[in-house]
Design a protein around this motif. Structure first.
Motif, PDB file in Angstrom:
ATOM      1  N   ALA A   1      60.143  30.521  67.947  1.00 50.59           N
ATOM      2  CA  ALA A   1      59.422  29.747  66.941  1.00 50.59           C
ATOM      3  C   ALA A   1      60.374  29.516  65.786  1.00 50.59           C
ATOM      4  O   ALA A   1      61.002  30.454  65.285  1.00 50.59           O
ATOM      5  CB  ALA A   1      58.187  30.498  66.478  1.00 50.59           C
ATOM      6  N   VAL A   2      60.494  28.254  65.368  1.00 53.33           N
ATOM      7  CA  VAL A   2      61.438  27.899  64.312  1.00 53.33           C
ATOM      8  C   VAL A   2      60.680  27.239  63.167  1.00 53.33           C
ATOM      9  O   VAL A   2      59.812  26.390  63.388  1.00 53.33           O
ATOM     10  CB  VAL A   2      62.525  26.945  64.831  1.00 53.33           C
ATOM     11  CG1 VAL A   2      63.516  26.605  63.730  1.00 53.33           C
ATOM     12  CG2 VAL A   2      63.255  27.562  66.027  1.00 53.33           C
ATOM     13  N   CYS A   3      61.018  27.667  61.963  1.00 52.82           N
ATOM     14  CA  CYS A   3      60.470  27.057  60.755  1.00 52.82           C
ATOM     15  C   CYS A   3      61.644  26.609  59.894  1.00 52.82           C
ATOM     16  O   CYS A   3      62.505  27.433  59.534  1.00 52.82           O
ATOM     17  CB  CYS A   3      59.602  28.066  60.014  1.00 52.82           C
ATOM     18  SG  CYS A   3      58.833  27.411  58.522  1.00 52.82           S
ATOM     19  N   ALA A   4      61.721  25.332  59.591  1.00 49.66           N
ATOM     20  CA  ALA A   4      62.838  24.795  58.820  1.00 49.66           C
ATOM     21  C   ALA A   4      62.320  24.049  57.596  1.00 49.66           C
ATOM     22  O   ALA A   4      61.406  23.222  57.714  1.00 49.66           O
ATOM     23  CB  ALA A   4      63.682  23.864  59.684  1.00 49.66           C
TER      24      ALA A   4
ATOM     25  N   LEU B   1      67.463  23.352  53.775  1.00 52.37           N
ATOM     26  CA  LEU B   1      67.341  24.366  52.735  1.00 52.37           C
ATOM     27  C   LEU B   1      67.233  25.774  53.324  1.00 52.37           C
ATOM     28  O   LEU B   1      67.777  26.727  52.757  1.00 52.37           O
ATOM     29  CB  LEU B   1      66.119  24.072  51.854  1.00 52.37           C
ATOM     30  CG  LEU B   1      66.115  22.691  51.182  1.00 52.37           C
ATOM     31  CD1 LEU B   1      64.865  22.524  50.337  1.00 52.37           C
ATOM     32  CD2 LEU B   1      67.362  22.505  50.336  1.00 52.37           C
ATOM     33  N   SER B   2      66.525  25.915  54.423  1.00 51.68           N
ATOM     34  CA  SER B   2      66.433  27.208  55.094  1.00 51.68           C
ATOM     35  C   SER B   2      65.920  26.992  56.508  1.00 51.68           C
ATOM     36  O   SER B   2      65.230  25.994  56.790  1.00 51.68           O
ATOM     37  CB  SER B   2      65.495  28.174  54.345  1.00 51.68           C
ATOM     38  OG  SER B   2      64.152  27.729  54.427  1.00 51.68           O
ATOM     39  N   VAL B   3      66.253  27.924  57.375  1.00 55.48           N
ATOM     40  CA  VAL B   3      65.757  27.874  58.741  1.00 55.48           C
ATOM     41  C   VAL B   3      65.588  29.297  59.235  1.00 55.48           C
ATOM     42  O   VAL B   3      66.445  30.159  59.001  1.00 55.48           O
ATOM     43  CB  VAL B   3      66.707  27.069  59.666  1.00 55.48           C
ATOM     44  CG1 VAL B   3      68.102  27.664  59.696  1.00 55.48           C
ATOM     45  CG2 VAL B   3      66.132  26.979  61.084  1.00 55.48           C
ATOM     46  N   GLN B   4      64.451  29.568  59.851  1.00 47.18           N
ATOM     47  CA  GLN B   4      64.162  30.903  60.362  1.00 47.18           C
ATOM     48  C   GLN B   4      63.713  30.819  61.808  1.00 47.18           C
ATOM     49  O   GLN B   4      62.840  30.021  62.158  1.00 47.18           O
ATOM     50  CB  GLN B   4      63.080  31.587  59.527  1.00 47.18           C
ATOM     51  CG  GLN B   4      62.717  32.985  60.023  1.00 47.18           C
ATOM     52  CD  GLN B   4      61.744  33.707  59.106  1.00 47.18           C
ATOM     53  OE1 GLN B   4      61.357  33.176  58.070  1.00 47.18           O
ATOM     54  NE2 GLN B   4      61.350  34.918  59.477  1.00 47.18           N
TER      55      GLN B   4
ATOM     56  N   GLU C   1      70.098  29.237  53.973  1.00 45.49           N
ATOM     57  CA  GLU C   1      70.196  30.473  54.729  1.00 45.49           C
ATOM     58  C   GLU C   1      69.562  30.298  56.104  1.00 45.49           C
ATOM     59  O   GLU C   1      68.566  29.599  56.253  1.00 45.49           O
ATOM     60  CB  GLU C   1      69.489  31.607  53.974  1.00 45.49           C
ATOM     61  CG  GLU C   1      69.619  32.962  54.637  1.00 45.49           C
ATOM     62  CD  GLU C   1      68.905  34.049  53.842  1.00 45.49           C
ATOM     63  OE1 GLU C   1      69.548  35.066  53.507  1.00 45.49           O
ATOM     64  OE2 GLU C   1      67.703  33.881  53.554  1.00 45.49           O
ATOM     65  N   TRP C   2      70.168  30.922  57.064  1.00 46.60           N
ATOM     66  CA  TRP C   2      69.633  30.939  58.436  1.00 46.60           C
ATOM     67  C   TRP C   2      69.246  32.379  58.763  1.00 46.60           C
ATOM     68  O   TRP C   2      70.073  33.293  58.710  1.00 46.60           O
ATOM     69  CB  TRP C   2      70.696  30.434  59.405  1.00 46.60           C
ATOM     70  CG  TRP C   2      70.413  30.666  60.857  1.00 46.60           C
ATOM     71  CD1 TRP C   2      69.199  30.639  61.488  1.00 46.60           C
ATOM     72  CD2 TRP C   2      71.370  30.944  61.885  1.00 46.60           C
ATOM     73  NE1 TRP C   2      69.334  30.877  62.829  1.00 46.60           N
ATOM     74  CE2 TRP C   2      70.664  31.075  63.107  1.00 46.60           C
ATOM     75  CE3 TRP C   2      72.754  31.097  61.891  1.00 46.60           C
ATOM     76  CZ2 TRP C   2      71.293  31.349  64.319  1.00 46.60           C
ATOM     77  CZ3 TRP C   2      73.397  31.364  63.095  1.00 46.60           C
ATOM     78  CH2 TRP C   2      72.665  31.483  64.295  1.00 46.60           C
ATOM     79  N   ILE C   3      67.975  32.596  59.057  1.00 42.53           N
ATOM     80  CA  ILE C   3      67.509  33.891  59.537  1.00 42.53           C
ATOM     81  C   ILE C   3      67.428  33.783  61.052  1.00 42.53           C
ATOM     82  O   ILE C   3      66.550  33.103  61.593  1.00 42.53           O
ATOM     83  CB  ILE C   3      66.150  34.275  58.943  1.00 42.53           C
ATOM     84  CG1 ILE C   3      66.237  34.276  57.416  1.00 42.53           C
ATOM     85  CG2 ILE C   3      65.708  35.644  59.460  1.00 42.53           C
ATOM     86  CD1 ILE C   3      64.910  34.558  56.735  1.00 42.53           C
ATOM     87  N   ALA C   4      68.356  34.421  61.735  1.00 41.02           N
ATOM     88  CA  ALA C   4      68.472  34.295  63.185  1.00 41.02           C
ATOM     89  C   ALA C   4      67.367  35.068  63.893  1.00 41.02           C
ATOM     90  O   ALA C   4      66.670  35.893  63.296  1.00 41.02           O
ATOM     91  CB  ALA C   4      69.850  34.790  63.642  1.00 41.02           C
TER      92      ALA C   4
ATOM     93  N   ARG D   1      57.945  22.800  61.887  1.00 41.89           N
ATOM     94  CA  ARG D   1      57.695  23.933  62.776  1.00 41.89           C
ATOM     95  C   ARG D   1      57.802  23.430  64.212  1.00 41.89           C
ATOM     96  O   ARG D   1      57.255  22.374  64.546  1.00 41.89           O
ATOM     97  CB  ARG D   1      56.314  24.536  62.538  1.00 41.89           C
ATOM     98  CG  ARG D   1      56.105  25.091  61.123  1.00 41.89           C
ATOM     99  CD  ARG D   1      54.692  25.653  60.965  1.00 41.89           C
ATOM    100  NE  ARG D   1      54.411  26.064  59.613  1.00 41.89           N
ATOM    101  CZ  ARG D   1      54.694  27.272  59.116  1.00 41.89           C
ATOM    102  NH1 ARG D   1      55.258  28.174  59.901  1.00 41.89           N
ATOM    103  NH2 ARG D   1      54.402  27.569  57.861  1.00 41.89           N
ATOM    104  N   PHE D   2      58.469  24.210  65.044  1.00 43.32           N
ATOM    105  CA  PHE D   2      58.598  23.805  66.437  1.00 43.32           C
ATOM    106  C   PHE D   2      58.972  24.988  67.307  1.00 43.32           C
ATOM    107  O   PHE D   2      59.348  26.063  66.802  1.00 43.32           O
ATOM    108  CB  PHE D   2      59.640  22.692  66.590  1.00 43.32           C
ATOM    109  CG  PHE D   2      61.023  23.044  66.116  1.00 43.32           C
ATOM    110  CD1 PHE D   2      61.997  23.513  66.995  1.00 43.32           C
ATOM    111  CD2 PHE D   2      61.378  22.884  64.782  1.00 43.32           C
ATOM    112  CE1 PHE D   2      63.271  23.811  66.556  1.00 43.32           C
ATOM    113  CE2 PHE D   2      62.663  23.190  64.330  1.00 43.32           C
ATOM    114  CZ  PHE D   2      63.617  23.652  65.226  1.00 43.32           C
TER     115      PHE D   2
END
Length: 504
Positions: free
Chosen positions: A447-450, A466-469, A367-370, A422-423
């Motif tokens: 801010a991105v957490c994958a 698996l996921s990215v927010q 899932e991608w939380i935009a 995290r980046f």
């Protein structure tokens, strides 16, 4: 308030490698709105040199003009910033703010009389003061309206007049037009020596060595700092090319994968190293311009291979916190970094095609939380996402868009092979006209957490997403805010030397 901030260096992990670079026409190819070579450097730095390098920008620009360049180019946030031709030294604190080193300012105060230096320079009509922001506490900056032998004669006379007036000063000529009058103890090389001296006193001399990079005359003394190896970029000015021809035979700085040689380390006062054989060339004249030359030198000196090997060894010995530390962690951390830099970050920058780009390496339930809060199933019903799922307000990947990653960190995520990346994802659009670049927008940072499964996953790069927010970073919490705050602090014009010229 300026202070001795060696505590900042003490609080961070010891740097394994230090890269020191001039900015204009060295790290930044100012005339290229796409910043292709700088983006390639950013990707290499993030994927191969983390987690423990020290990135140092050494520029002739004042903090105000550095902030202007920062807004226009995809620069990474430096760990140390040397401004105004080595007269101002700032360290990035754990909070992200930049703090000046008062102990360096105290060193430069000795024998310096700025008013007297300005009075001497005022006698020469060929010297036109640069803008007031470039007239600093320990630096006066001018444009010289003379060239060739006339310029050389005028500069010789200026140095003699300053000495006769009892002013402890250094005159630096660069770019064929810029003249800086500095406090005698200042300069890019002296500031770097001071920084390396602090690292040495703290027992944190970088085992992987120090590489300096430049294109003009005010960079020359960087190459003379004991224990460094250096890159003269292909587009260097004549005065630095002449310097290179005069010094290229000097050895001692290393070269090749062995890093700094023992004799160079001893000359710098640093701990000696192992190794043997004859010292390699200390300077490299790159075949590529700007950041392309820096990348070329990093490979030629063996720094890339050495950094990757050192990071792998460090990751294998880590436990729990920080870089992935379980068995097989070296490969996991390296794969996670490559996945972010080469696949995930570019996919997020693809605008309307982001979901489709992310789905190429997504797990079945990924899932991608935009950034706008929408949730997008990247492989709904087992099928890869398609169509346009870009967050509102974010354009597509075409049209000259520029995107890059900063502050990348990798941590373990419980089970073997799982990594949490995290980046900061930065971007801005290309300019509307030829030769025009973009600017950092207030909402241009996320801010991105994958969460990734690395090492044999389904992605083309040996990973599975698996996921990215994504979460918007408030402008006040970005490194851009720290740079802007830096540009507003201290310095200013000097009465009688405010000018209308530009340039660096």
């Amino acid at each position: 308030m300026a202070s001795d901030v060696s505590a900042v260096l003490r609080a961070r992990p010891p740097p394994r490698f230090v890269l020191v670079s001039d900015l204009d026409h060295t790290m930044v190819q100012n005339e290229d709105p796409a910043h292709a070579r700088l983006l390639a450097f950013n990707a290499l730095w993030a994927s191969s040199f983390a987690p423990d390098p020290l990135l140092v920008f050494s520029t002739g620009r004042s903090p105000a003009l550095f902030a202007q360049l920062w807004d226009e180019a995809p620069l990474l946030a430096p760990d140390v910033l040397i401004c105004s031709v080595g007269t101002e030294l700032f360290y990035r604190t754990p909070s992200g703010a930049y703090e000046p080193d008062g102990s360096w300012e105290a060193v430069l105060d000795a024998g310096w009389d700025r008013d007297a230096a300005a009075a001497v320079a005022a006698r020469l009509p060929q010297l036109k003061p640069q803008v007031s922001s470039e007239q600093r506490r320990h630096k006066l900056s001018y444009h010289l309206s003379a060239t060739g032998r006339e310029a050389a004669s005028l500069l010789e006379g200026l140095r003699a007049d300053l000495a006769a007036a009892g002013v402890g000063a250094k005159v630096v000529y660069s770019g064929g037009v810029d003249v800086d009058i500095l406090a005698a103890g200042a300069g890019k090389g002296r500031a770097l020596e001071f920084l390396l001296g602090q690292l040495r006193q703290l027992g944190r001399w970088p085992e992987g060595g120090v590489q300096v990079n430049g294109d003009s005359g005010n960079d020359a003394e960087l190459f003379l700092v004991p224990g460094v190896r250096g890159c003269v970029v292909a587009n260097a000015h004549a005065e630095l090319l002449q310097f290179y021809e005069a010094h290229k035979g000097a050895g001692g700085g290393g070269g090749g994968a062995g890093g700094n040689r023992p004799e160079a380390a001893a000359a710098a006062g640093s701990p000696g190293g192992g190794g043997g054989g004859e010292p390699g060339p200390r300077m490299l004249l790159a075949s590529q311009p700007c950041a392309g030359g820096i990348v070329e030198a990093l490979h030629a000196f063996g720094s890339v291979a050495e950094a990757e090997a050192a990071a792998a060894a460090a990751a294998e010995g880590a436990e729990g916190e920080g870089e992935v530390g379980a068995p097989g962690a070296a490969a996991a951390a390296a794969a996670a970094r490559r996945a972010v830099v080469r696949h995930i970050a570019p996919a997020l920058a693809a605008g309307g095609d982001a979901a489709a780009a992310l789905s190429a390496s997504a797990a079945p339930r990924a899932e991608w939380i935009a950034a706008d809060g929408r949730r997008v199933a990247l492989r709904a019903g087992g099928k890869r996402a398609a169509g346009r799922h870009a967050p509102e307000g974010r354009g597509g990947g075409g049209g000259g868009a520029v995107a890059w990653v900063d502050a990348l960190s990798i941590a373990p995520a419980g089970a073997p092979g799982l990594a949490l990346a995290r980046f900061e994802a930065w971007s801005f659009g290309g300019g509307g006209g030829e030769g025009e670049g973009g600017r950092r927008a207030g909402d241009g940072a996320r801010a991105v957490c994958a969460l990734l499964r690395v090492g044999g996953g389904g992605g083309g790069g040996g990973f599975e997403l698996l996921s990215v927010q994504e979460t918007p970073i408030a402008a006040a919490h970005t490194s851009a805010a720290a740079i802007l705050a830096l540009s507003r602090g201290g310095g200013g014009g000097v009465d009688g030397v405010d000018g209308e010229g530009g340039g660096v």
